[in-house]
Design a protein around this motif. Structure first.
Motif, PDB file in Angstrom:
ATOM      1  N   GLU A  56       0.810  -1.216   0.000  1.00 62.50           N
ATOM      2  CA  GLU A  56       0.000   0.000   0.000  1.00 62.50           C
ATOM      3  C   GLU A  56       0.844   1.268   0.000  1.00 62.50           C
ATOM      4  O   GLU A  56       0.447   2.286  -0.558  1.00 62.50           O
ATOM      5  CB  GLU A  56      -0.921  -0.008   1.222  1.00 62.50           C
ATOM      6  CG  GLU A  56      -1.576   1.316   1.587  1.00 62.50           C
ATOM      7  CD  GLU A  56      -2.537   1.842   0.522  1.00 62.50           C
ATOM      8  OE1 GLU A  56      -2.898   3.034   0.572  1.00 62.50           O
ATOM      9  OE2 GLU A  56      -2.913   1.061  -0.380  1.00 62.50           O
ATOM     10  N   THR A  57       2.027   1.224   0.606  1.00 61.22           N
ATOM     11  CA  THR A  57       2.843   2.429   0.775  1.00 61.22           C
ATOM     12  C   THR A  57       4.024   2.407  -0.185  1.00 61.22           C
ATOM     13  O   THR A  57       4.812   1.460  -0.189  1.00 61.22           O
ATOM     14  CB  THR A  57       3.354   2.532   2.218  1.00 61.22           C
ATOM     15  OG1 THR A  57       2.231   2.514   3.109  1.00 61.22           O
ATOM     16  CG2 THR A  57       4.139   3.818   2.419  1.00 61.22           C
ATOM     17  N   PHE A  58       4.107   3.472  -1.007  1.00 62.27           N
ATOM     18  CA  PHE A  58       5.231   3.630  -1.938  1.00 62.27           C
ATOM     19  C   PHE A  58       6.123   4.768  -1.427  1.00 62.27           C
ATOM     20  O   PHE A  58       5.659   5.902  -1.263  1.00 62.27           O
ATOM     21  CB  PHE A  58       4.756   4.006  -3.337  1.00 62.27           C
ATOM     22  CG  PHE A  58       3.887   2.986  -4.010  1.00 62.27           C
ATOM     23  CD1 PHE A  58       3.841   1.667  -3.598  1.00 62.27           C
ATOM     24  CD2 PHE A  58       3.099   3.358  -5.100  1.00 62.27           C
ATOM     25  CE1 PHE A  58       3.035   0.727  -4.241  1.00 62.27           C
ATOM     26  CE2 PHE A  58       2.298   2.435  -5.751  1.00 62.27           C
ATOM     27  CZ  PHE A  58       2.257   1.117  -5.311  1.00 62.27           C
ATOM     28  N   THR A  59       7.386   4.490  -1.170  1.00 68.04           N
ATOM     29  CA  THR A  59       8.353   5.531  -0.845  1.00 68.04           C
ATOM     30  C   THR A  59       9.363   5.615  -1.979  1.00 68.04           C
ATOM     31  O   THR A  59      10.024   4.624  -2.305  1.00 68.04           O
ATOM     32  CB  THR A  59       9.066   5.234   0.481  1.00 68.04           C
ATOM     33  OG1 THR A  59       8.095   5.198   1.533  1.00 68.04           O
ATOM     34  CG2 THR A  59      10.092   6.316   0.794  1.00 68.04           C
ATOM     35  N   ILE A  60       9.446   6.782  -2.570  1.00 68.85           N
ATOM     36  CA  ILE A  60      10.322   7.002  -3.720  1.00 68.85           C
ATOM     37  C   ILE A  60      11.456   7.914  -3.261  1.00 68.85           C
ATOM     38  O   ILE A  60      11.235   9.081  -2.907  1.00 68.85           O
ATOM     39  CB  ILE A  60       9.537   7.633  -4.886  1.00 68.85           C
ATOM     40  CG1 ILE A  60       8.397   6.689  -5.313  1.00 68.85           C
ATOM     41  CG2 ILE A  60      10.462   7.930  -6.060  1.00 68.85           C
ATOM     42  CD1 ILE A  60       7.341   7.355  -6.154  1.00 68.85           C
ATOM     43  N   HIS A 100       0.496   7.017  -0.882  1.00 69.03           N
ATOM     44  CA  HIS A 100      -0.290   5.811  -0.669  1.00 69.03           C
ATOM     45  C   HIS A 100      -0.867   5.334  -1.992  1.00 69.03           C
ATOM     46  O   HIS A 100      -1.382   6.129  -2.786  1.00 69.03           O
ATOM     47  CB  HIS A 100      -1.402   6.073   0.342  1.00 69.03           C
ATOM     48  CG  HIS A 100      -0.878   6.322   1.728  1.00 69.03           C
ATOM     49  ND1 HIS A 100      -0.448   5.317   2.555  1.00 69.03           N
ATOM     50  CD2 HIS A 100      -0.695   7.482   2.418  1.00 69.03           C
ATOM     51  CE1 HIS A 100      -0.021   5.821   3.699  1.00 69.03           C
ATOM     52  NE2 HIS A 100      -0.158   7.140   3.635  1.00 69.03           N
ATOM     53  N   ARG A 101      -0.800   4.040  -2.186  1.00 67.08           N
ATOM     54  CA  ARG A 101      -1.264   3.443  -3.438  1.00 67.08           C
ATOM     55  C   ARG A 101      -2.739   3.740  -3.680  1.00 67.08           C
ATOM     56  O   ARG A 101      -3.141   4.020  -4.819  1.00 67.08           O
ATOM     57  CB  ARG A 101      -1.030   1.931  -3.383  1.00 67.08           C
ATOM     58  CG  ARG A 101      -1.341   1.189  -4.671  1.00 67.08           C
ATOM     59  CD  ARG A 101      -0.934  -0.250  -4.518  1.00 67.08           C
ATOM     60  NE  ARG A 101      -1.000  -1.012  -5.753  1.00 67.08           N
ATOM     61  CZ  ARG A 101      -0.400  -2.182  -5.925  1.00 67.08           C
ATOM     62  NH1 ARG A 101       0.313  -2.728  -4.938  1.00 67.08           N
ATOM     63  NH2 ARG A 101      -0.498  -2.831  -7.079  1.00 67.08           N
ATOM     64  N   SER A 102      -3.532   3.717  -2.625  1.00 70.00           N
ATOM     65  CA  SER A 102      -4.964   3.989  -2.793  1.00 70.00           C
ATOM     66  C   SER A 102      -5.195   5.411  -3.286  1.00 70.00           C
ATOM     67  O   SER A 102      -6.126   5.668  -4.066  1.00 70.00           O
ATOM     68  CB  SER A 102      -5.700   3.751  -1.475  1.00 70.00           C
ATOM     69  OG  SER A 102      -5.097   4.489  -0.421  1.00 70.00           O
ATOM     70  N   ASP A 103      -4.346   6.374  -2.859  1.00 69.49           N
ATOM     71  CA  ASP A 103      -4.467   7.742  -3.383  1.00 69.49           C
ATOM     72  C   ASP A 103      -4.133   7.783  -4.867  1.00 69.49           C
ATOM     73  O   ASP A 103      -4.796   8.493  -5.642  1.00 69.49           O
ATOM     74  CB  ASP A 103      -3.530   8.675  -2.614  1.00 69.49           C
ATOM     75  CG  ASP A 103      -3.981   8.916  -1.184  1.00 69.49           C
ATOM     76  OD1 ASP A 103      -5.190   8.753  -0.916  1.00 69.49           O
ATOM     77  OD2 ASP A 103      -3.127   9.247  -0.345  1.00 69.49           O
TER      78      ASP A 103
END
Length: 712
Positions: A373-377, A392-395
């Motif tokens: 669910e959480t993407f940190t770039i 957040h992936r859902s966003d």
């Protein structure tokens, strides 16, 4: 090779005074740009006289004008909606009894302090040639009123050159009788700001009218208050009448040609080339479309079976790396858990960093298992992490097609420091070491030599970069000059200071095949909010040595503070491997501040290459698309007399993004610095990839400014 410090010369600098009411420069301004054109001076005006109108905000205009024995080349920039600045290089033939020509450099400022309304005119105040020899020195207050959308009238009062024809006693004399006399100015050295002479001496009236006959043609007539006494002294130009007439015709978008009949005796012409950093040259974009967001199936996020599969992490790294490489980016490392993934990317294509972030997030929706669910770039440059953006992936799934999706995404994103984020990250195999190289043409330019105002060298440049490991880089370039005339300059270096820049023409003449630079650099993060660099080798065309730098820059802060210490040795003229008998330690403490709305200020204080001490003040206007236009001035303990012509170092600097011209994604930029004179005082070492410029674009103020490209 030890440099013996010279005895300090007595400083004759006037202490810079703070500008009272500087905040007025950024006051909201109504649009005052309808029907404006440019004068022979390259500033918004009638034929030879100014108006109170302003160009479009951020407009950058180059003007060449010629009439009788006068030729002027001017670069003007609308710094704010109210404030404009101009730099002018002029040639006046037959200026002396022997028929010699005068070459002159001058700066102008104009500020519109009253906006036009239905009942009142716009009013502006201007300083003409306020830094220069004073040949064109003048001040004015001018008003302009539009009677109809196509018809405008202008009237003003001028001092200095604009107070010469039919001049009368200065009305400001009622305030103080010192205004009635204009003090003599030192025309020989130039460069000093002599504010004590502003708005003093005789005054005179000027005015005129402009009528926009068609959408492309504007007709102008004026009464001039300039008697051109110096230009007409030796008979090559005759001032018969104060009336001037002109027309302005728009040949095509942003190109205007003007024709004039001036002072009852001569014809002239002007060419204006206009551009605006806010408007791309190419509409639209040629780059590849981003991948669409891949939405998860309902309930899929609860499936954690993939975490038990053998080799899945390696497969995910490979898939992500492949997608990023296809879009001009590189995956350096990754770490993944059941619910979160962190990717370390090197962006080699998108100058607007949020565009790289947005594209990376969409790629991750294509690759990552549904439970993530959480993407940190983490954004990387020169092998070090600069910031970590968490979304957040859902966003990403829900905001892709929202009208304000970019703003909502920014509001929900977390942007943090990434100093310690690489712990337990797995680097992509084969990424280090890495060699990249290229061969292509180069152009070096030299400006404002009276014998040849523009000099150019051109040839081929071979350049390469070898990334040994994260943060360790060897880079170099070799230039082969094929043609040019920079080395033909033979006016000599008559500086009383150590010749650290005034022998540039000798370097150009003797360095046909030149090792332009060859360095080993190490970039690293000493701690949170800290960035460091050490560079050693042949640092630039004229100096080698060691340069070290430390920068404090919190991700969300508008303020940054840095320190740089260098040991420099002067290189041989042939720019091979040898050195000359001059070495020096230099260093600066630097403060950087983002004022908002694209305005960046910088102060560098310390020791310069000639052993002088002082400070450099810089102000840039930076645009979200990568353009920047700025100016700098350096004041040191070198007296104006010892510095020589120009009195102190100053100049203009520009950054033009290649994407602005080509209309396709590119992180490449063209940078240029225009100095009226190249002298030895106030000279700094030219070191590649100084930290603030590398870091700034990846932090919150700049990311926010360009976040509108997140979904591009």
């Amino acid at each position: 090779m030890t440099h013996k410090p010279r005895a300090k010369t007595a400083s004759r600098r006037r202490t810079p005074r703070a500008m009272i009411g500087a905040g007025l420069l950024l006051l909201p301004a109504a649009a005052q740009t309808e029907g404006y054109s440019y004068s022979t001076y390259g500033t918004v005006g009638l034929v030879d006289m100014p108006t109170a109108q302003s160009a479009e905000d951020a407009e950058l205009t180059a003007t060449y004008s010629q009439f009788a024995n006068t030729a002027r080349t001017t670069l003007s920039f609308q710094i704010t909606p109210r404030l404009s600045g101009s730099f002018r290089y002029s040639k006046i033939d037959d200026y002396s009894a022997g028929g010699g020509a005068l070459f002159d450099r001058s700066f102008d400022l104009r500020y519109r302090f009253v906006d036009e309304t239905s009942h009142r005119p716009a009013i502006a105040v201007g300083l003409q040639d306020f830094i220069g020899t004073g040949v064109y020195s003048a001040e004015y207050i001018v008003a302009t009123k539009s009677v109809t959308p196509r018809l405008t009238f202008t009237g003003g009062i001028g001092w200095g050159r604009l107070g010469n024809y039919k001049g009368f006693s200065n009305p400001l004399g009622v305030i103080n009788d010192r205004f009635e006399t204009r003090p003599d100015r030192d025309f020989g050295r130039g460069g000093e700001i002599e504010a004590t002479g502003w708005f003093r001496g005789d005054a005179a009236l000027f005015g005129g009218v402009a009528w926009q006959a068609t959408d492309k043609l504007t007709l102008k007539a004026e009464y001039s208050s300039d008697d051109y006494a110096s230009e007409t002294r030796y008979g090559s130009f005759e001032h018969k009448s104060p009336f001037n007439f002109g027309l302005d015709y728009e040949l095509r978008d942003n190109i205007h040609l003007q024709a004039h009949y001036l002072y009852g005796s001569t014809f002239g012409f002007s060419l204006n080339l206009r551009s605006n950093p806010r408007h791309p040259v190419v509409n639209g974009g040629k780059g590849p479309a981003p991948l669409p967001v891949k939405r998860r199936m309902p309930g899929a996020a609860s499936d954690l079976g993939w975490t038990q599969a053998v080799g899945v992490e390696a497969s995910l790294r490979e898939q992500t790396g492949t997608l990023l490489a296809g879009d001009g980016m590189a995956l350096e490392a990754m770490k993944i858990s059941a619910n979160a993934v962190t990717v370390y990317i090197r962006n080699e294509r998108y100058l607007a960093r949020p565009e790289a972030i947005g594209r990376t997030a969409r790629m991750l929706t294509q690759v990552m298992p549904a439970s993530v669910e959480t993407f940190t770039i983490v954004l990387m440059e020169n092998g070090i992490p600069l910031s970590a953006v968490t979304v957040h992936r859902s966003d990403i799934e829900n905001l892709e097609h929202e009208g304000d999706g970019a703003w909502q995404t920014y509001a929900r994103a977390e942007i943090e420091d990434a100093a310690s984020s690489r712990e337990n990250a797995a680097y992509l195999e084969g990424h280090y070491p890495k060699l990249t190289w290229s061969v292509g043409p180069y152009f070096n330019t030299g400006y404002f030599d009276p014998d040849e105002p523009l000099r150019i060298d051109t040839g081929l440049r071979l350049q390469g970069r070898y990334d040994i490991a994260p943060g360790w880089i060897v880079s170099g370039s070799i230039e082969q000059r094929l043609a040019g005339n920079i080395g033909d300059a033979d006016r000599g270096a008559n500086s009383v200071l150590p010749k650290v820049r005034s022998e540039t023409s000798i370097y150009a003449r003797e360095g046909d095949t030149a090792l332009e630079h060859l360095t080993l650099a190490h970039y690293f993060r000493p701690g949170k909010d800290l960035y460091a660099r050490v560079t050693a080798g042949y640092l630039e065309s004229q100096f080698g040595g060691v340069s070290s730098e430390l920068l404090w820059k919190p991700v969300a802060s508008r303020l940054a503070v840095g320190a740089e210490v260098n040991y420099a040795v002067q290189r041989d003229f042939d720019q091979r491997f040898g050195f000359r008998d001059y070495e020096i330690a230099t260093g600066h403490l630097s403060a950087y501040y983002d004022f908002g709305n694209g305005y960046l200020g910088q102060v560098d204080a310390g020791r310069y290459l000639a052993g002088d001490y002082g400070a450099t003040f810089t102000l840039d206007r930076v645009f979200a698309n990568g353009w920047s236009v700025g100016a700098y001035a350096t004041f040191t303990d070198v007296s104006f007399d010892d510095f020589g012509e120009g009195s102190f170092d100053k100049g203009l600097r520009f950054t033009v993004p290649l994407s602005h011209v080509l209309g396709e994604p590119s992180d490449k930029t063209y940078k240029a610095v225009i100095q009226p004179l190249t002298r030895d005082g106030g000279a700094r070492l030219k070191v590649r990839n100084r930290l603030y410029e590398s870091v700034r674009g990846y932090h919150t103020p700049e990311l926010k400014d360009s976040w509108g490209r997140f979904w591009r």
